[in-house]
Structure formats: structure tokens, C-alpha cells
Design a protein around this motif. Structure first.
Motif, mmCIF file in Angstrom:
data_model
loop_
_atom_site.group_PDB
_atom_site.id
_atom_site.type_symbol
_atom_site.label_atom_id
_atom_site.label_comp_id
_atom_site.label_asym_id
_atom_site.label_seq_id
_atom_site.Cartn_x
_atom_site.Cartn_y
_atom_site.Cartn_z
ATOM 1 N N UNK A 133 -13.018 14.580 -19.633
ATOM 2 C CA UNK A 133 -12.959 13.244 -19.050
ATOM 3 C C UNK A 133 -11.642 13.011 -18.315
ATOM 4 N N UNK A 134 -10.526 13.314 -18.960
ATOM 5 C CA UNK A 134 -9.218 13.033 -18.366
ATOM 6 C C UNK A 134 -8.974 13.850 -17.095
ATOM 7 N N UNK A 135 -9.226 15.177 -17.091
ATOM 8 C CA UNK A 135 -9.041 15.930 -15.840
ATOM 9 C C UNK A 135 -9.938 15.444 -14.710
ATOM 10 N N UNK A 136 -11.154 15.010 -15.044
ATOM 11 C CA UNK A 136 -12.058 14.526 -13.998
ATOM 12 C C UNK A 136 -11.527 13.253 -13.359
ATOM 13 N N UNK A 137 -11.006 12.338 -14.176
ATOM 14 C CA UNK A 137 -10.422 11.107 -13.629
ATOM 15 C C UNK A 137 -9.193 11.441 -12.796
ATOM 16 N N UNK A 138 -8.359 12.329 -13.325
ATOM 17 C CA UNK A 138 -7.142 12.703 -12.593
ATOM 18 C C UNK A 138 -7.493 13.297 -11.229
ATOM 19 N N UNK A 139 -8.522 14.117 -11.178
ATOM 20 C CA UNK A 139 -8.917 14.744 -9.920
ATOM 21 C C UNK A 139 -9.342 13.709 -8.893
ATOM 22 N N UNK A 140 -10.162 12.746 -9.311
ATOM 23 C CA UNK A 140 -10.600 11.702 -8.383
ATOM 24 C C UNK A 140 -9.431 10.817 -7.953
ATOM 25 N N UNK A 141 -8.569 10.503 -8.909
ATOM 26 C CA UNK A 141 -7.436 9.633 -8.596
ATOM 27 C C UNK A 141 -6.483 10.289 -7.604
ATOM 28 N N UNK A 142 -6.124 11.532 -7.841
ATOM 29 C CA UNK A 142 -5.168 12.207 -6.953
ATOM 30 C C UNK A 142 -5.769 12.455 -5.570
ATOM 31 N N UNK A 143 -7.094 12.593 -5.498
ATOM 32 C CA UNK A 143 -7.725 12.721 -4.185
ATOM 33 C C UNK A 143 -7.568 11.434 -3.384
ATOM 34 N N UNK B 22 0.830 -1.209 0.000
ATOM 35 C CA UNK B 22 0.000 0.000 0.000
ATOM 36 C C UNK B 22 0.862 1.255 0.000
ATOM 37 N N UNK B 23 1.942 1.230 0.777
ATOM 38 C CA UNK B 23 2.854 2.380 0.815
ATOM 39 C C UNK B 23 3.490 2.616 -0.549
ATOM 40 N N UNK B 24 3.972 1.539 -1.174
ATOM 41 C CA UNK B 24 4.604 1.678 -2.479
ATOM 42 C C UNK B 24 3.608 2.142 -3.531
ATOM 43 N N UNK B 25 2.363 1.658 -3.406
ATOM 44 C CA UNK B 25 1.336 2.089 -4.355
ATOM 45 C C UNK B 25 1.086 3.580 -4.233
ATOM 46 N N UNK B 26 1.129 4.098 -3.015
ATOM 47 C CA UNK B 26 0.922 5.527 -2.805
ATOM 48 C C UNK B 26 2.037 6.345 -3.441
ATOM 49 N N UNK C 191 -0.056 10.936 -3.174
ATOM 50 C CA UNK C 191 1.399 10.828 -3.343
ATOM 51 C C UNK C 191 1.792 10.184 -4.667
ATOM 52 N N UNK C 192 0.830 9.635 -5.387
ATOM 53 C CA UNK C 192 1.134 8.950 -6.644
ATOM 54 C C UNK C 192 1.405 9.960 -7.759
ATOM 55 N N UNK C 193 2.219 9.542 -8.719
ATOM 56 C CA UNK C 193 2.583 10.388 -9.858
ATOM 57 C C UNK C 193 1.993 9.779 -11.125
ATOM 58 N N UNK C 194 1.290 10.593 -11.904
ATOM 59 C CA UNK C 194 0.732 10.158 -13.177
ATOM 60 C C UNK C 194 1.592 10.672 -14.320
ATOM 61 N N UNK D 100 -2.654 -2.010 -6.403
ATOM 62 C CA UNK D 100 -3.586 -1.023 -5.855
ATOM 63 C C UNK D 100 -3.666 0.258 -6.680
ATOM 64 N N UNK D 101 -2.536 0.704 -7.242
ATOM 65 C CA UNK D 101 -2.547 1.947 -7.996
ATOM 66 C C UNK D 101 -3.379 1.813 -9.275
ATOM 67 N N UNK D 102 -3.286 0.665 -9.921
ATOM 68 C CA UNK D 102 -4.101 0.420 -11.113
ATOM 69 C C UNK D 102 -5.574 0.378 -10.734
ATOM 70 N N UNK D 103 -5.878 -0.337 -9.646
ATOM 71 C CA UNK D 103 -7.278 -0.422 -9.208
ATOM 72 C C UNK D 103 -7.826 0.953 -8.864
ATOM 73 N N UNK D 104 -7.000 1.797 -8.273
ATOM 74 C CA UNK D 104 -7.460 3.141 -7.901
ATOM 75 C C UNK D 104 -7.792 3.976 -9.135
#
Length: 306
Positions: free
Chosen positions: A108-118, A87-91, A122-125, A282-286
Motif C-alpha cells: 500500500x505505502x509504495x503504491x501511494x508513494x509512486x502515485x504521489x511522486x509522479x 503551487x511552487x512551494x507545494x512542489x 520535486x516534493x520530499x516525503x 496542495x501537497x496534502x491534497x495530492x
């Protein structure tokens, strides 16, 4: 009564080896330090764990009773620690998002990015464009962790996806084309036209954009192969053929000298977010969950969206 995990590991090692020197070597500690730690544990527990004499080391009844529970505690801790580290590494990790054309589609893309980063602050796209010669937008070769792709995908069993948009297919042509003045073009009127086609490597997606399933077995006449919006535009202006495209991609092609028209008699196109079927990080699932929430309720026919 406080007993540390280190104490349990020392106890289990001695219980399994029944030899303090071998247990110390296994634990990478000195034998005197190990013996001292075991004595301190016995004092804490209020009973001896081992019988020691010149014949060797044996578990006492109390030690034998403790051993299976100590093993279970250590196994549970190891499992919990692994889950924590994942979980830590996924973050902290980076997620690579591939695409063959920009998803656009009303933000579409900014909306997904907003939900994902929330959910994963700590994850980088990272985002990268992939040639149309790769219909998986980098998934097949591992360059992408998730990707916006057009269906159908080759080797479909290797992937899972959710449909993000369903759009009618338009026909693009030079503004001087004989059909350019029409408001709508029946697909049967395009059967004799040369078409711009994706490379053979696109597999079933090449057939989709040629609408092969609507040709009644008649092969498409290929005027040229294209692998990017710029190549498509130049081929259209040059009169090398016509091409089908999703309505949301029309702005990429409909520049000076090119027009797009609705086509009847063919199915819709589907833009999907896809990932490898065996990738359960976890990062993919998120990111998938962020996309699922963005696109709204599930659409019918998404058998692979699971």
C-alpha cells in the motif's frame, strides 16, 4: 501596445496619492524616476493621465477611466502570483507522513508513494513512527501532515480521513493460554480475561481495541498497558493478558510463544489515512488523492472522507 505591470503600479500610486513625491516614497523610487516613467506611459498610451500645475496633480478624464481597470489588472496579477507561489512551494515542500504501525497491506505505502511522486516529483516525503500513546500519529501536535491511523480518532471533528483497509480483529495470546488450541474464539469467551490496553491518551481507540461496545456494559479487566509491538509481545509472552489486533498487524506480534486467532462477535477494524480538517495545502491534497486512487472505490460509511 505593451504596458508593463510596473507602469500600472506607478500610475495607480500617483492616482491615489495625487502627489508625485508621496507616491515615489510609497514605491521606494526617486521622484524624478517616477515622473519620467509616468511621462513614458502617457506617450505609449497617446494621452495625458494627469493634469499638473502649481495647484497640484489631478487625473484627466482618460486617467480616471483607466484607474479602475488598472487596479483590477494589478489585483488579478497579485492573486495569480500568490497561486503560483503556493503551487511552487507545494512542489518543493516536504510532507511528513506519520504512522502508528507500518501500513504494509500488500504494498500500500509504495503504491501511494509512486502515485504521489509522479504528481509532485520535486516534493520530499518523510516517514516517522509514532507511539501508540498518540492515536493521531502526530497529526494533533503538528509533527505529521498526513498519517495512517486506526479509527476511531479522538476529537474527530478536527480531522478528515479515507479508509484504506477494513480488517477483522484477531485475539493474540500466549501459546500456553487455555484458548490457544481453538481455531476461532467467540468474544464472549474473552470477557473474563485480562486485556492489554493502550494508554488512556489513546481515548476512543483504547475502547475499540478492548471491544468495549461488545461487553454489554461489563468493564474490561486491564492486565497491562502497551504502547508498541515489542511491549505487546513481551506482555503476551509474560502472560499479562490477551489483546485484540487487526489481521494485517498479526506478523508484528505473532512471534515465538504467541499465537493469534480469529474472534467472532466484534466489528472490523479500519485503517485510515487522515489529515487535519483545516489543512488544504496542495501537497496534502495530492497525497490524499494518491491514497484515494490506490485504495480503489470509496467504501460505504466514510462520512468524513471529503
Amino acid at each position: 501596445m505593451d504596458v508593463h505591470g510596473r507602469d500600472l503600479r506607478y500610475f495607480v500610486a500617483v492616482a491615489e496619492e495625487l502627489h508625485f513625491t508621496r507616491a515615489a516614497e510609497r514605491l521606494f523610487v526617486s521622484q524624478p524616476a517616477l515622473s519620467k516613467q509616468i511621462r513614458m506611459l502617457e506617450r505609449t498610451l497617446g494621452a495625458p493621465l494627469f493634469d499638473r500645475d502649481r495647484h497640484g496633480v489631478r487625473l484627466t478624464c482618460a486617467g480616471a477611466a483607466l484607474l479602475p481597470h488598472a487596479r483590477r489588472v494589478l489585483a488579478d496579477w497579485d492573486t495569480g502570483l500568490l497561486a503560483f507561489e503556493e503551487a511552487r512551494d507545494a512542489q518543493r515542500a516536504t510532507l511528513a507522513v506519520g504512522m502508528s504501525t507500518g501500513p504494509g497491506r500488500g504494498g500500500l505505502l509504495p503504491a501511494i508513494r509512486s502515485r504521489f511522486t509522479a504528481a509532485r516529483p520535486a516534493a520530499i516525503l518523510t516517514f516517522h513512527q509514532v507511539s501508540w500513546s498518540d492515536p493521531t500519529a502526530g497529526l494533533a501536535g503538528g509533527a505529521s501532515d498526513v498519517a495512517f491511523v486506526w479509527l476511531p480518532l479522538p476529537d474527530a471533528d478536527r480531522y478528515r480521513w479515507i479508509v484504506m483497509a477494513e480488517e477483522p480483529r484477531l485475539v493474540a495470546m500466549a501459546e500456553t493460554h487455555r484458548l490457544a488450541e481453538r481455531e476461532t474464539v467467540p468474544f464472549r469467551d474473552l470477557l473474563g480475561e485480562p486485556f492489554l490496553a493502550l494508554p488512556d491518551s489513546a481515548g476512543p481507540l483504547r475502547d475499540h481495541w478492548l471491544a468495549s461496545d461488545a461487553r454489554d456494559g461489563r468493564p474490561a479487566l486491564i492486565g497491562a498497558e502497551i504502547a508498541s509491538p515489542d511491549e505487546t509481545y513481551e506482555a503476551l509472552v509474560g502472560g499479562l493478558g490477551v489483546c485484540l489486533l487487526a489481521r494485517g498487524n498479526a506478523p508484528l506480534i505473532a512471534r515465538a510463544g504467541v499465537v493469534t486467532r480469529p474472534v467472532t462477535g466484534i466489528s472490523y477494524s479500519q485503517l485510515a489515512l487522515a489529515w487535519r480538517a483545516d489543512d488544504n495545502r496542495p501537497l496534502v491534497r495530492a497525497y490524499v488523492e494518491a491514497a484515494r486512487l490506490t485504495r480503489g472505490p470509496a467504501r460505504a460509511g466514510e462520512a468524513k472522507s471529503r
